[in-house]
Design an enzyme around this catalytic site. Sequence first.
Site, PDB file in Angstrom:
ATOM      1  N   ASP A  55       0.964  -1.384  -0.171  1.00 49.16           N
ATOM      2  CA  ASP A  55       0.079   0.054  -0.025  1.00 49.16           C
ATOM      3  C   ASP A  55       0.826   1.122   0.132  1.00 49.16           C
ATOM      4  O   ASP A  55       1.819   1.141   0.895  1.00 49.16           O
ATOM      5  CB  ASP A  55      -0.902  -0.084   1.109  1.00 49.16           C
ATOM      6  N   HIS A  59      -2.972   5.440  -1.491  1.00 49.64           N
ATOM      7  CA  HIS A  59      -4.101   4.297  -1.137  1.00 49.64           C
ATOM      8  C   HIS A  59      -5.185   5.135  -0.206  1.00 49.64           C
ATOM      9  O   HIS A  59      -6.302   4.822  -0.496  1.00 49.64           O
ATOM     10  CB  HIS A  59      -3.473   3.342  -0.502  1.00 49.64           C
TER      11      HIS A  59
END
Length: 222
Positions: A55, A59
């Site tokens: 991530d 994100h």
Amino acid sequence: MSSARVIDLTHPIPSGTAGYPGDPGLVTRQAHTHDEQGYLVTEITTGSHVGTHIDAPLHVFPGGADVAALNLDVLVGPADVIDVGVLPVGAAIPVEPVVPHLRRGARLLIKTDWAAHFGSDRYHDGFPTVSLELASAAAEAGVAVLGLEQPSLCDGPAGLEAHHILLGAGCLIIEGLRLTEVEAGRYEFACLPLPIEGVDGSPVRAIAWPQVHTSYGRKDAR
């Protein structure tokens, strides 16, 4: 890396691998074939959070860093594997075993044996969670990487808040690791995403290998 054995921490992902519920999964198709064109080219369509993945701040933060902007120095280096054991369904990862490893720049990989459920219906249901207490402790300590076997930090609003806490503090999140073959301890670690610009996450190839000592009993210099 000398002769140390490389351990693959990445789940193989066949076509049809599901993403997080509601997210796109992985689909492949042959765009060109050996029979028709004399060579094979495969079209790959995938969500950014399929399988073992990272991530990026983008994100959860508009305008945050994308995967192409991530500092690779952070994603390569020593990492601590912390085995917290098998937990009850939906239980929070205990903070106590993690606390001794909290330090600035640390790469922490938390083993719960949840990787055994990858590819099954259970994988996305009742996985161990990262509590806001643990996320805050890691953020405040300056942890650089938090790696997990489960597909996300936590379900619902608490999961989103935990992402904000960690990514907002500069702690990168790796989800969907396969820590089956590693025991608790310190390893060398590498996790490299595809540098796709403007993308919030990416499948990765994550590997580890034992730290190698020289004949003088010291770890090889880096």
